[in-house]
Design an enzyme around this catalytic site. Sequence first.
Site, PDB file in Angstrom:
ATOM      1  N   GLY A  38       0.784  -1.236   0.000  1.00  0.00           N
ATOM      2  CA  GLY A  38       0.000   0.000   0.000  1.00  0.00           C
ATOM      3  C   GLY A  38       0.812   1.282   0.000  1.00  0.00           C
ATOM      4  N   ARG A  73     -16.324 -18.056  -9.079  1.00  0.00           N
ATOM      5  CA  ARG A  73     -15.832 -16.723  -9.463  1.00  0.00           C
ATOM      6  C   ARG A  73     -17.017 -15.778  -9.667  1.00  0.00           C
ATOM      7  NH1 ARG A  73     -10.669 -14.413  -9.186  1.00  0.00           N
ATOM      8  NH2 ARG A  73     -10.980 -12.402 -10.140  1.00  0.00           N
ATOM      9  N   LEU A  92     -10.779  -7.624 -12.747  1.00  0.00           N
ATOM     10  CA  LEU A  92     -12.112  -7.087 -12.447  1.00  0.00           C
ATOM     11  C   LEU A  92     -13.170  -7.741 -13.305  1.00  0.00           C
ATOM     12  CD1 LEU A  92     -11.496  -3.220 -12.257  1.00  0.00           C
ATOM     13  CD2 LEU A  92     -11.313  -4.928 -10.447  1.00  0.00           C
ATOM     14  N   HIS A 150       0.360   1.314 -13.399  1.00  0.00           N
ATOM     15  CA  HIS A 150       1.117   0.189 -13.966  1.00  0.00           C
ATOM     16  C   HIS A 150       2.610   0.536 -13.952  1.00  0.00           C
ATOM     17  CE1 HIS A 150       1.701  -3.382 -16.410  1.00  0.00           C
ATOM     18  NE2 HIS A 150       2.605  -2.678 -17.066  1.00  0.00           N
ATOM     19  N   GLU A 168     -11.725  -3.221 -20.972  1.00  0.00           N
ATOM     20  CA  GLU A 168     -11.850  -4.676 -20.932  1.00  0.00           C
ATOM     21  C   GLU A 168     -10.534  -5.406 -21.191  1.00  0.00           C
ATOM     22  OE1 GLU A 168     -13.994  -2.627 -22.165  1.00  0.00           O
ATOM     23  OE2 GLU A 168     -16.009  -3.215 -21.551  1.00  0.00           O
ATOM     24  N   ASP A 197      -4.225  -3.721 -19.559  1.00  0.00           N
ATOM     25  CA  ASP A 197      -3.367  -2.529 -19.741  1.00  0.00           C
ATOM     26  C   ASP A 197      -3.624  -1.818 -21.068  1.00  0.00           C
ATOM     27  OD1 ASP A 197      -2.128  -3.403 -17.358  1.00  0.00           O
ATOM     28  OD2 ASP A 197      -0.667  -4.584 -18.468  1.00  0.00           O
ATOM     29  N   GLU A 232       5.549   6.302  -9.764  1.00  0.00           N
ATOM     30  CA  GLU A 232       4.220   5.894  -9.294  1.00  0.00           C
ATOM     31  C   GLU A 232       3.648   6.824  -8.223  1.00  0.00           C
ATOM     32  OE1 GLU A 232       3.724   1.705  -8.391  1.00  0.00           O
ATOM     33  OE2 GLU A 232       5.447   1.235  -9.626  1.00  0.00           O
TER      34      GLU A 232
HETATM   35  C1  GRF Z   1       3.279  -1.165  -7.539  1.00  0.00           C
HETATM   36  O1  GRF Z   1       4.513  -1.367  -8.155  1.00  0.00           O
HETATM   37  C2  GRF Z   1       2.220  -1.121  -8.594  1.00  0.00           C
HETATM   38  O2  GRF Z   1       2.572  -0.432  -9.752  1.00  0.00           O
HETATM   39  C3  GRF Z   1       2.075  -2.574  -8.871  1.00  0.00           C
HETATM   40  O3  GRF Z   1       2.105  -3.164  -7.581  1.00  0.00           O
HETATM   41  C4  GRF Z   1       2.867  -2.373  -6.741  1.00  0.00           C
HETATM   42  C5  GRF Z   1       2.034  -2.002  -5.540  1.00  0.00           C
HETATM   43  O4  GRF Z   1       2.779  -1.485  -4.526  1.00  0.00           O
HETATM   44  N1  GRF Z   1       0.929  -2.880  -9.658  1.00  0.00           N
HETATM   45  P1  GRF Z   1       2.087  -0.918  -3.231  1.00  0.00           P
HETATM   46  O5  GRF Z   1       1.150  -1.968  -2.666  1.00  0.00           O
HETATM   47  O6  GRF Z   1       1.359   0.345  -3.601  1.00  0.00           O
HETATM   48  O7  GRF Z   1       3.218  -0.637  -2.286  1.00  0.00           O
END
Ligand code: GRF
Length: 211
Positions: free
Chosen positions: A12, A66, A94, A110, A148, A151, A181
């Site tokens: 997180g 599922r 999802l 991503h 859908e 990425d 990110e």
């Molecule tokens: C991040 O690298 C995100 O891009 C990927 O998973 C990781 C999540 O990290 N899909 P966190 O749980 O936010 O620390």
Amino acid sequence: MLNIAVCVSGGGTNLQAIIDAIDDGTITNTRIVAVISNNSGAYALERAKKHGIEGVCITPKQFETRESFNRAFLEKIDSYQADLIVLAGFLVVLPEIMIKKYRNHIINIHPSLIPSFCGTGYYGLKVHEGVLERGVKVTGATVHFVDEGTDTGPIILQQPVMVEQDDTPQVLQRRVMEQAEWKILPQAIDLIANKKVSVQNGKVIIDTTCL
Ligand code: GRF
């Protein structure tokens, strides 16, 4: 006020970046209404708790099929009446019905520059043992709307990050999080909260007046 629900599976740190950006005013007009995890042990749930945000765990393992998970998951999401669903390291595919219902209202972070290192079987940097394919020198991160495909949704923001010669996957992943990110995910949420983002013909248009 933009009400967001954040879906997580792990540590997180992206959730934390959003919480901090709301606290310090980098993200405005936004409130986190829930943190939803598919993993009861996710440290992200602890982070939510520490900040007084409702955290909930819902996982496919709790359901026989599922389909029943998909139904319950959508009901849970619906119950928060969120304006935006933020996938911040959420490792669950999802349900298609949810993608249709929340078109252009779900975003994902991503860990690569889409369209590199994306699609089925790719999870950004994590699949690469050692170095990126063919010694790629630049990577980064992408925030995109979810459609859908895997990425394939309209790209909102991207941030490049240099790959260094002696990078291990861990070192590189950390740099991508720090330099890309944790910046572009809060930035994208702020743009959406302030109605600067629209999707026209499958492409994101950002209103740059008054930015
Ligand atoms: C991040 O690298 C995100 O891009 C990927 O998973 C990781 C999540 O990290 N899909 P966190 O749980 O936010 O620390």
